[in-house]
Write a protein that holds these residues in place. Structure first.
Motif, mmCIF file in Angstrom:
data_model
loop_
_atom_site.group_PDB
_atom_site.id
_atom_site.type_symbol
_atom_site.label_atom_id
_atom_site.label_comp_id
_atom_site.label_asym_id
_atom_site.label_seq_id
_atom_site.Cartn_x
_atom_site.Cartn_y
_atom_site.Cartn_z
ATOM 1 N N GLY A 275 -27.314 12.066 -17.970
ATOM 2 C CA GLY A 275 -27.960 12.502 -19.205
ATOM 3 C C GLY A 275 -27.160 13.496 -20.008
ATOM 4 N N THR B 116 -41.911 10.313 -30.060
ATOM 5 C CA THR B 116 -41.828 11.643 -29.479
ATOM 6 C C THR B 116 -42.644 12.599 -30.342
ATOM 7 N N GLN C 120 -32.723 14.847 -26.353
ATOM 8 C CA GLN C 120 -33.189 14.024 -25.247
ATOM 9 C C GLN C 120 -32.208 12.907 -24.876
ATOM 10 N N ASN C 121 -31.132 12.767 -25.639
ATOM 11 C CA ASN C 121 -30.186 11.657 -25.440
ATOM 12 C C ASN C 121 -30.909 10.311 -25.561
ATOM 13 N N MET C 122 -31.854 10.241 -26.481
ATOM 14 C CA MET C 122 -32.668 9.039 -26.657
ATOM 15 C C MET C 122 -32.408 8.424 -28.024
ATOM 16 N N SER D 284 -32.350 10.548 -20.148
ATOM 17 C CA SER D 284 -32.545 11.921 -20.616
ATOM 18 C C SER D 284 -32.068 12.926 -19.582
ATOM 19 N N ARG E 28 -29.696 12.782 -12.916
ATOM 20 C CA ARG E 28 -30.148 12.938 -14.301
ATOM 21 C C ARG E 28 -29.214 13.862 -15.085
ATOM 22 N N TRP F 245 -36.095 17.102 -20.978
ATOM 23 C CA TRP F 245 -36.340 16.149 -22.067
ATOM 24 C C TRP F 245 -37.658 16.423 -22.794
ATOM 25 N N ASP F 246 -38.687 16.880 -22.087
ATOM 26 C CA ASP F 246 -39.949 17.173 -22.773
ATOM 27 C C ASP F 246 -39.901 18.530 -23.451
#
Length: 429
Positions: free
Chosen positions: A47, A103, A94-96, A56, A43, A60-61
């Protein structure tokens, strides 16, 4: 007579199975630890070092927590509940890419108050500091439960527990809730007022405190109950004064929207929702029926807590039942929430070491210990659908141990009475 009792006890309680001796436990734990490290490293690489879109990095959270803190520090705190404002900050961290899986900030103002200072530090520094503090707090709880051991290798199964690595990867608040629940239960008998304060602080994640009032009422722990209620009230009032009481109104508005979102995607949630409701939806059960099945499981779990606390079962069994029911009652549960499984596993190890084992106990405990690895599975394979059955199986283990221990205790009393009567008869002769 005594031999008959010993034989009856040996039929009920045994030593730990051979496949789970100390040497094998360390070997299994070492292997799982390597798997955890490998997945965690992957990860980090995909990520952060060589980023792949929608993979992520660790934390990430926590990106959502940090973004909510930034919004609260740079404007009205209610802005944290605005998805349109929080996503542009959180998604890059988050790399999202934007997707249907939003989110949002869906936590109560109490947790926003706790996380308020987070954005005073850069994201990466804040994340590391947050996780180190939470981990230390959680390991403090573990140390209060585990007996003192000189051989540090006994901590290997604790460090290798997959839920720890899932929680670190997510940057979640599970370390904090684990410590509050664990230390609250540890303090309950001798320091009930402190226990109540610790339970009250679980208002940061209210769904994890639903079973605590049931346990305290049926266990007649009134001082802890009053302390917990007062702590929740003070915590909420302080959050309102600092952040504005409008944050509670926005939180109340955000909950139905998030619940609707969960229901809408519950049949195809990545890796599944780890509840009976989520399992039912994964297998195509209609929403009303899924809620009904979940309500039945929740009622069974709550009844088990009420029974064990009302009958004053041993502390280890009462505490284990409370934590397991806490994981079975909410309709929404994620892999990082399974960190709480560490508490009943530790208490059952302590109870089994003292009172012996029953066939099947070890299988249920190892399955529960391994269950958080569902987070490592591909997103399309909802392995989490089977987690609630593992948690319920461990609750059945707790209840069976209580029944067996009560039977053994009753046999002990009967043998003692019979022995006294026999001794009295002999002395008269």
């Amino acid at each position: 007579m005594h031999d008959d009792f010993v034989q009856s006890r040996s039929r009920l309680l045994h030593r730990a199975p051979r496949w789970l001796d100390a040497q094998r436990i360390r070997a299994y734990a070492a292997f799982v630890l390597l798997v955890n490290i490998g997945y965690f490293s992957l990860r980090i690489w995909l990520g952060a070092i060589d980023p792949v879109p929608n993979v992520s990095p660790p934390g990430w959270d926590f990106a959502v927590f940090w973004s909510a803190s930034w919004l609260a520090l740079h404007g009205p705190a209610v802005n944290a509940f605005d998805t349109a404002l929080i996503e542009p900050i959180a998604l890059p961290l988050q790399n999202m890419l934007p997707s249907a899986f939003v989110t949002p900030w869906t936590y109560p103002p109490t947790f926003l108050l706790v996380m308020l200072p987070a954005a005073l530090l850069p994201f990466q520094v804040s994340c590391v500091a947050y996780l180190l503090a939470g981990t230390a707090f959680a390991f403090k709880a573990c140390a209060r439960i585990l007996p003192p051991v000189r051989d540090l290798s006994w901590w290997l199964p604790v460090v290798a527990f997959p839920a720890i690595w899932v929680t670190v990867g997510a940057g979640q608040n599970s370390f904090l809730t684990f410590a509050l629940m664990g230390l609250g239960l540890v303090c309950l008998e001798r320091r009930p007022w402190l226990a109540g304060i610790l339970f009250g602080l679980l208002a940061i994640k209210p769904q994890l405190g639903l079973m605590i009032p049931v346990a305290l009422v049926f266990g007649r722990n009134w001082r802890a109950f009053i302390s917990a209620a007062l702590s929740v009230g003070v915590f909420c009032a302080l959050s309102g004064f600092v952040l504005g009481f409008g944050t509670f109104a926005r939180f109340a508005e955000a909950l139905p929207a998030f619940s609707q979102f969960v229901v809408q995607y519950s049949d195809r949630w990545p890796r599944g929702i780890l509840t009976v409701f989520g399992t039912a939806r994964h297998f195509g059960v209609a929403v009303p029926t899924a809620y009904l099945l979940h309500a039945i499981m929740a009622a069974l779990a709550a009844s088990a807590v009420a029974w064990l606390w009302a009958t004053r079962a041993s502390f280890e069994l009462r505490a284990s039942a409370l934590v397991l029911a806490t994981l079975l009652v909410p309709t929404y549960l994620m892999p990082y929430d399974l960190l709480l499984l560490g508490l009943p596993i530790l208490w059952l190890v302590r109870d089994g070491t003292r009172n012996g084992w029953i066939r099947g106990d070890a299988v249920a405990m190892v399955s529960a210990w391994l269950s958080p690895v569902v987070s490592y599975t591909p997103g399309g394979w909802a392995a989490g659908a089977y987690v609630p059955f593992i948690v319920f199986a461990l609750l059945l283990v707790v209840m069976r141990r209580y029944v067996v221990q009560r039977a053994v205790s009753a046999n002990t009393c009967a043998c003692m009475v019979e022995a006294e009567e026999h001794s009295s008869t002999v002395s008269r002769l």
